[in-house]
Design an enzyme around this catalytic site. Structure first.
Site, PDB file in Angstrom:
ATOM      1  N   LYS A  92      -6.276  58.416  28.685  1.00  0.00           N
ATOM      2  CA  LYS A  92      -5.174  59.373  28.579  1.00  0.00           C
ATOM      3  C   LYS A  92      -5.641  60.707  28.000  1.00  0.00           C
ATOM      4  O   LYS A  92      -5.306  61.768  28.514  1.00  0.00           O
ATOM      5  CB  LYS A  92      -4.053  58.833  27.674  1.00  0.00           C
ATOM      6  CG  LYS A  92      -3.421  57.547  28.146  1.00  0.00           C
ATOM      7  CD  LYS A  92      -2.291  57.118  27.206  1.00  0.00           C
ATOM      8  CE  LYS A  92      -2.754  56.795  25.793  1.00  0.00           C
ATOM      9  NZ  LYS A  92      -3.514  55.532  25.671  1.00  0.00           N
ATOM     10  N   ARG A 105       5.805  55.250  23.009  1.00  0.00           N
ATOM     11  CA  ARG A 105       5.035  54.010  22.999  1.00  0.00           C
ATOM     12  C   ARG A 105       5.916  52.781  22.860  1.00  0.00           C
ATOM     13  O   ARG A 105       5.400  51.660  22.848  1.00  0.00           O
ATOM     14  CB  ARG A 105       4.088  54.055  21.804  1.00  0.00           C
ATOM     15  CG  ARG A 105       2.617  53.955  22.168  1.00  0.00           C
ATOM     16  CD  ARG A 105       1.918  53.969  20.863  1.00  0.00           C
ATOM     17  NE  ARG A 105       0.542  53.672  20.824  1.00  0.00           N
ATOM     18  CZ  ARG A 105      -0.436  54.563  20.955  1.00  0.00           C
ATOM     19  NH1 ARG A 105      -0.190  55.787  21.293  1.00  0.00           N
ATOM     20  NH2 ARG A 105      -1.673  54.184  20.750  1.00  0.00           N
ATOM     21  N   ARG A 149     -16.903  53.863  22.374  1.00  0.00           N
ATOM     22  CA  ARG A 149     -16.328  55.204  22.213  1.00  0.00           C
ATOM     23  C   ARG A 149     -16.629  55.773  20.828  1.00  0.00           C
ATOM     24  O   ARG A 149     -16.615  55.075  19.835  1.00  0.00           O
ATOM     25  CB  ARG A 149     -14.804  55.112  22.415  1.00  0.00           C
ATOM     26  CG  ARG A 149     -14.099  56.446  22.275  1.00  0.00           C
ATOM     27  CD  ARG A 149     -12.807  56.456  23.030  1.00  0.00           C
ATOM     28  NE  ARG A 149     -11.698  55.925  22.234  1.00  0.00           N
ATOM     29  CZ  ARG A 149     -10.432  55.975  22.656  1.00  0.00           C
ATOM     30  NH1 ARG A 149     -10.135  56.488  23.836  1.00  0.00           N
ATOM     31  NH2 ARG A 149      -9.478  55.492  21.896  1.00  0.00           N
ATOM     32  N   ARG A 192     -14.006  55.247  15.343  1.00  0.00           N
ATOM     33  CA  ARG A 192     -12.746  55.266  14.605  1.00  0.00           C
ATOM     34  C   ARG A 192     -12.541  53.974  13.835  1.00  0.00           C
ATOM     35  O   ARG A 192     -12.990  52.923  14.240  1.00  0.00           O
ATOM     36  CB  ARG A 192     -11.576  55.476  15.580  1.00  0.00           C
ATOM     37  CG  ARG A 192     -11.314  56.920  15.887  1.00  0.00           C
ATOM     38  CD  ARG A 192     -10.410  57.144  17.079  1.00  0.00           C
ATOM     39  NE  ARG A 192      -9.304  56.194  17.197  1.00  0.00           N
ATOM     40  CZ  ARG A 192      -8.428  56.221  18.205  1.00  0.00           C
ATOM     41  NH1 ARG A 192      -8.539  57.149  19.139  1.00  0.00           N
ATOM     42  NH2 ARG A 192      -7.470  55.344  18.272  1.00  0.00           N
ATOM     43  N   ARG A 197      -4.655  46.176  19.118  1.00  0.00           N
ATOM     44  CA  ARG A 197      -4.044  47.320  19.810  1.00  0.00           C
ATOM     45  C   ARG A 197      -3.692  46.973  21.254  1.00  0.00           C
ATOM     46  O   ARG A 197      -2.663  47.400  21.755  1.00  0.00           O
ATOM     47  CB  ARG A 197      -4.984  48.529  19.779  1.00  0.00           C
ATOM     48  CG  ARG A 197      -4.870  49.315  18.473  1.00  0.00           C
ATOM     49  CD  ARG A 197      -6.070  50.183  18.240  1.00  0.00           C
ATOM     50  NE  ARG A 197      -6.225  51.248  19.203  1.00  0.00           N
ATOM     51  CZ  ARG A 197      -7.378  51.811  19.522  1.00  0.00           C
ATOM     52  NH1 ARG A 197      -8.493  51.391  18.974  1.00  0.00           N
ATOM     53  NH2 ARG A 197      -7.419  52.791  20.396  1.00  0.00           N
TER      54      ARG A 197
END
Ligand code: ADP
Ligand code: ZN
Length: 215
Positions: free
Chosen positions: A13, A88, A127, A160, A171
Site C-alpha cells: 500500500k 481498517r 522489510r 520495525r 497483524r
C-alpha cells in the site's frame, strides 16, 4: 484522486501510494506513519497507541477517527489523497463515510491489493524502514546503498518493532478478522477494484485504467 488503498500488511500500500502521489499531487495519508511519528515524539497520542502497535493489534477506532477527522480537513487534501492503512475496521469505514458526506466529498475508488500470503510473509520479514522519512527498503530486493543508512535522507534504516515474526503473524490475523471484511463493504458501495498483483507497477496500471474508464 481520492482513493483508499486496502491490503494486508506488506501488500505494498505504501509503495503504491508513494508512486501515485507523483502522478497528480495527491497526498499520501498513512495512519501508521502518523502513529509512529507520535510514538517517536512521545506525544499523548503516541503514549496511547504504543502498546497496541508493538503487539500488532489495532489502535482504538476513536483515536483513529480523531486523527483522521483533523487530517482530512487540512489544506493539502484539496488536490486529493491516498488513504494508506485507513480505514481498517467496519466502524472506521462507517465513520469515514459520514465524515466525507459532511464535507461534501466523494472517493473515486477503493483499491484492494491482493497478494498471496507467502509473498507477504517473505516481504515483511525482509522489510526495513527509514526512521526519519519513512522510505521503505528490502534487504533482498531493494537494499540501501550503505547498510542501515537511508539513501534519500541519511536516516537510520531499521526493522520495525512490529516486524518480529510473532507480531507479523498477529497483524495478519488481525487483518483477516477486522480489515478484510471492508472489501465486501466497499463492493456493496460499488467502489471496489481488486488487483491481484505482485508488482506495484501492475497495481498502478490497473488503477490508471479504471480511472480512465470512469473519466
Ligand atoms: P501495516 O499496514 O504494514 O501493518 P501500518 O503502518 O499501516 O502497518 O500500521 C502499523 C500499526 O499502526 C498497526 O499495526 C496498528 O497498530 C496501527 N494502525 C495504523 N492504522 C490504523 C488504523 N486505521 N486503525 C487502527 N490501528 C491502526
Ligand atoms: Zn530516510
Amino acid at each position: 484522486m481520492k482513493l483508499i488503498l486496502l491490503g494486508a500488511p506488506g501488500a505494498g500500500k505504501g509503495t503504491v501510494a508513494k508512486l501515485l502521489t507523483k502522478m497528480d499531487g495527491s497526498v499520501q495519508i498513512s495512519t501508521g506513519d502518523i502513529l509512529r511519528a507520535a510514538v517517536a515524539a512521545g506525544t499523548e497520542l503516541g503514549k496511547k497507541a504504543e502498546a497496541a502497535m508493538k503487539a500488532g493489534d489495532l489502535v482504538s477506532d476513536d483515536l483513529i477517527m480523531g486523527i483522521m477527522g483533523e487530517r482530512l480537513k487540512e489544506d493539502d487534501c484539496k488536490n486529493g489523497y491516498l488513504l494508506d492503512g485507513f480505514p481498517r475496521t467496519i466502524p472506521q469505514a462507517e465513520a469515514l463515510k459520514e465524515l466525507l458526506a459532511s464535507m461534501g466529498e466523494k472517493l473515486d475508488m477503493v483499491v484492494n491489493i491482493d497478494v498471496p500470503r507467502d509473498v507477504i510473509l517473505d516481504r515483511l520479514t525482509t522489510r526495513r524502514t527509514c526512521t526519519d522519512c519513512g522510505a521503505i527498503y528490502n534487504v533482498k530486493s531493494n537494499p540501501t546503498k550503505v547498510e542501515g543508512k537511508c539513501d534519500a535522507c541519511g536516516g537510520a534504516v531499521v526493522q520495525r518493532d512490529d516486524e518480529t515474526e510473532e507480531a507479523i503473524s498477529n497483524r495478519l490475523d488481525v487483518y483477516n478478522e477486522k480489515t478484510a471484511p471492508l472489501a465486501g463493504f466497499y463492493e456493496k458501495e460499488g467502489m471496489l477494484l481488486t488487483v491481484t498483483a505482485t508488482s506495484s507497477d501492475a497495481v498502478i496500471d490497473a488503477i490508471k485504467a479504471k480511472l480512465d474508464a470512469a473519466a
